[in-house]
Design an enzyme around this catalytic site. Structure first.
Site, PDB file in Angstrom:
ATOM      1  N   ASP A  69      29.362  51.343  67.079  1.00 28.47           N
ATOM      2  CA  ASP A  69      30.242  52.042  66.515  1.00 28.47           C
ATOM      3  C   ASP A  69      30.231  53.814  67.420  1.00 28.47           C
ATOM      4  O   ASP A  69      29.349  54.589  67.121  1.00 28.47           O
ATOM      5  CB  ASP A  69      29.798  52.615  64.912  1.00 28.47           C
ATOM      6  CG  ASP A  69      30.806  53.711  64.654  1.00 28.47           C
ATOM      7  OD1 ASP A  69      30.617  53.999  63.299  1.00 28.47           O
ATOM      8  OD2 ASP A  69      31.678  54.117  65.206  1.00 28.47           O
TER       9      ASP A  69
ATOM     10  N   ASP B 213      36.887  55.512  68.357  1.00 24.54           N
ATOM     11  CA  ASP B 213      36.119  55.253  67.323  1.00 24.54           C
ATOM     12  C   ASP B 213      36.059  53.593  67.228  1.00 24.54           C
ATOM     13  O   ASP B 213      37.249  53.079  66.560  1.00 24.54           O
ATOM     14  CB  ASP B 213      36.605  55.873  66.057  1.00 24.54           C
ATOM     15  CG  ASP B 213      35.654  55.701  64.815  1.00 24.54           C
ATOM     16  OD1 ASP B 213      35.935  55.481  63.936  1.00 24.54           O
ATOM     17  OD2 ASP B 213      34.485  55.115  65.091  1.00 24.54           O
TER      18      ASP B 213
HETATM   19  C1  LIG Z   1      32.774  55.163  52.660  1.00 28.53           C
HETATM   20  C2  LIG Z   1      33.693  54.514  53.463  1.00 28.53           C
HETATM   21  C3  LIG Z   1      33.504  53.171  53.953  1.00 28.53           C
HETATM   22  C4  LIG Z   1      32.300  53.240  54.973  1.00 28.53           C
HETATM   23  C5  LIG Z   1      34.462  52.405  54.502  1.00 28.53           C
HETATM   24  N1  LIG Z   1      34.975  53.153  55.666  1.00 28.53           N
HETATM   25  C6  LIG Z   1      34.614  52.583  56.847  1.00 28.53           C
HETATM   26  O1  LIG Z   1      34.073  51.792  57.020  1.00 28.53           O
HETATM   27  C7  LIG Z   1      35.417  53.351  58.067  1.00 28.53           C
HETATM   28  C8  LIG Z   1      36.699  52.666  58.655  1.00 28.53           C
HETATM   29  N2  LIG Z   1      34.450  53.337  58.838  1.00 28.53           N
HETATM   30  C9  LIG Z   1      33.565  53.985  58.990  1.00 28.53           C
HETATM   31  O2  LIG Z   1      33.249  54.829  57.803  1.00 28.53           O
HETATM   32  C10 LIG Z   1      32.431  54.201  60.211  1.00 28.53           C
HETATM   33  C11 LIG Z   1      31.437  52.779  60.016  1.00 28.53           C
HETATM   34  C12 LIG Z   1      30.771  52.700  58.716  1.00 28.53           C
HETATM   35  S1  LIG Z   1      29.894  51.296  58.517  1.00 28.53           S
HETATM   36  C13 LIG Z   1      30.241  50.335  56.909  1.00 28.53           C
HETATM   37  N3  LIG Z   1      32.809  54.149  61.508  1.00 28.53           N
HETATM   38  C14 LIG Z   1      33.860  55.224  61.779  1.00 28.53           C
HETATM   39  C15 LIG Z   1      33.292  56.672  61.659  1.00 28.53           C
HETATM   40  N4  LIG Z   1      32.407  56.812  62.742  1.00 28.53           N
HETATM   41  C16 LIG Z   1      34.622  57.689  61.687  1.00 28.53           C
HETATM   42  C17 LIG Z   1      34.158  58.913  61.954  1.00 28.53           C
HETATM   43  C18 LIG Z   1      34.051  59.809  63.432  1.00 28.53           C
HETATM   44  C19 LIG Z   1      33.760  61.087  63.378  1.00 28.53           C
HETATM   45  C20 LIG Z   1      33.505  61.701  62.313  1.00 28.53           C
HETATM   46  C21 LIG Z   1      33.352  60.949  60.957  1.00 28.53           C
HETATM   47  C22 LIG Z   1      33.622  59.622  60.749  1.00 28.53           C
HETATM   48  C23 LIG Z   1      35.639  52.188  53.576  1.00 28.53           C
HETATM   49  O3  LIG Z   1      36.923  52.621  53.725  1.00 28.53           O
HETATM   50  O4  LIG Z   1      35.400  51.562  52.541  1.00 28.53           O
END
Ligand SMILES: CC[C@H](C)[C@H](NC(=O)[C@H](C)NC(=O)[C@@H](CCSC)NC[C@@H](N)Cc1ccccc1)C(=O)O
Length: 328
Positions: free
Chosen positions: A218, A33
């Site tokens: 991503d 990821d």
């Molecule tokens: C709601 C959470 C927000 C998005 C933020 N978290 C993030 O940005 C995290 C690191 N990254 C993610 O939530 C996203 C990118 C969001 S862009 C802001 N990438 C990871 C996602 N593909 C992982 C995944 C894989 C398979 C199934 C489900 C999820 C935070 O912690 O604030």
């Protein structure tokens, strides 16, 4: 100096791309990821119901595992899923590239979407380590730890529609893409592989702009989530496309003619996303209505997920913080 290559195998319908890693002698099939920075695994601490159907890492069976006293993690993802637990270190080998003291985050709680996805046994975070959620001390990603010992400080994603591709660490295999890579600057402020993406073009139509557009690459996101202006312009060219609230996005007749979409990467390269790949999956058993691989996102940050990777070979350069792309 080392390199490592592992097969990247799509789940049915290209929902996720999974690859094997070795942790302390145990093979774990994981979701790589580039949109997050925690390496966490299903493991024997989880409630039995959560372990069911998964490969569960057993720290007691690894002679090299060490618990990280007092450390914990808790991560949330944009789709509302998440995981939390404690932390240790162990030797991780990915296709020959090895890190001897990699932080391994052992989930003690995972959301249902992860439990149900029994082909995936955890995530390998490959974004910037500043996003890592371990407390009290954030840990480095596998790539960050491996970088100095890799032949080149790069990793690449070669993801294919309904076919096996590869993740490679430490080398760029130029036989896997057409022509040469176009490189763009990465804005590391938010901890993602983020670049400017302000121009787009639907089929052979006029070039249009998304003022101040930014996007992240991503590998862990299935679809391509873009600005509403892009999505509306695109589906205005698709007969029968409708915004279908019940299924949660734009659908169109499965036999629709889908134009290619070009999006700019870093201001000097137009990445072509094949129209065929934007026909993501049928929503009905008869296969008459299909769900779009391009959907709208309200945030300023666009998320170019696997739909884009299927058309573009992507190289992530942690040496000079650039991202390279070429059609494949
Ligand atoms: C709601 C959470 C927000 C998005 C933020 N978290 C993030 O940005 C995290 C690191 N990254 C993610 O939530 C996203 C990118 C969001 S862009 C802001 N990438 C990871 C996602 N593909 C992982 C995944 C894989 C398979 C199934 C489900 C999820 C935070 O912690 O604030």
């Amino acid at each position: 100096a080392s390199t490592g290559t592992v097969a990247a195998t799509p789940e049915t319908g290209d929902v996720e791309y999974l690859a094997p890693i070795n942790i302390g002698g145990q093979t774990m099939v994981m979701d790589f990821d580039s949109g997050s920075s925690d390496l966490w695994v299903f493991n024997t601490q989880l409630a039995a119901a959560s372990q069911t159907g998964h490969t569960n890492f057993d720290p007691s069976k690894s002679t090299t595992f060490k618990l990280m006293q007092g450390a914990s993690f808790s991560i949330s993802y944009g789709d509302g899923s998440g995981a939390a637990g404690n932390v240790g270190t162990d030797t991780v080998n990915i296709g020959g590239a090895t890190v001897t003291s990699q932080a391994i985050e052992l989930a003690t709680a995972v959301s249902s979407s992860f439990v149900q996805d029994t082909q995936s046994n955890g995530l390998v975070g490959l974004a910037y380590s500043k996003l890592n959620t371990v407390k009290p001390t954030a840990q480095k990603t596998f790539f960050d730890n491996a970088k100095s010992s890799l032949a080149e400080p790069v990793f690449t994603a070669d993801l294919r529609h309904n076919a096996v591709g590869a993740y490679t660490f430490g080398a760029i295999d130029s036989t896997k893409f057409n022509g040469s890579l176009s490189w763009a600057a990465v804005n590391t402020t938010n901890g993602f592989w983020q670049f400017s993406s302000t121009k787009f073009q639907v089929g052979t139509g006029a070039a249009m702009t998304v003022a101040g557009g930014q996007a992240i690459a991503d590998t862990g996101t299935t679809l391509m989530l873009a600005n509403a202006a892009v999505v509306n312009a695109y589906y205005s060219q698709v007969t029968g496309a409708v915004n279908n609230q019940t299924v949660g996005g734009v659908t169109f007749p499965c036999n629709a003619q889908l134009p290619d979409l070009q999006v700019d990467v870093g201001g000097n390269y137009m990445a072509v996303v094949r129209g065929d790949d934007i026909n993501f999956a049928p929503v009905d058993n008869a296969g008459t209505t299909c769900f779009g691989g391009l959907q709208a996102i309200s945030s300023d940050l666009q998320i170019y997920g696997d739909i884009m990777f299927k058309s573009q070979f992507v190289a992530f350069n942690g040496g000079n913080n650039t991202i390279g792309m070429a059609p494949h």
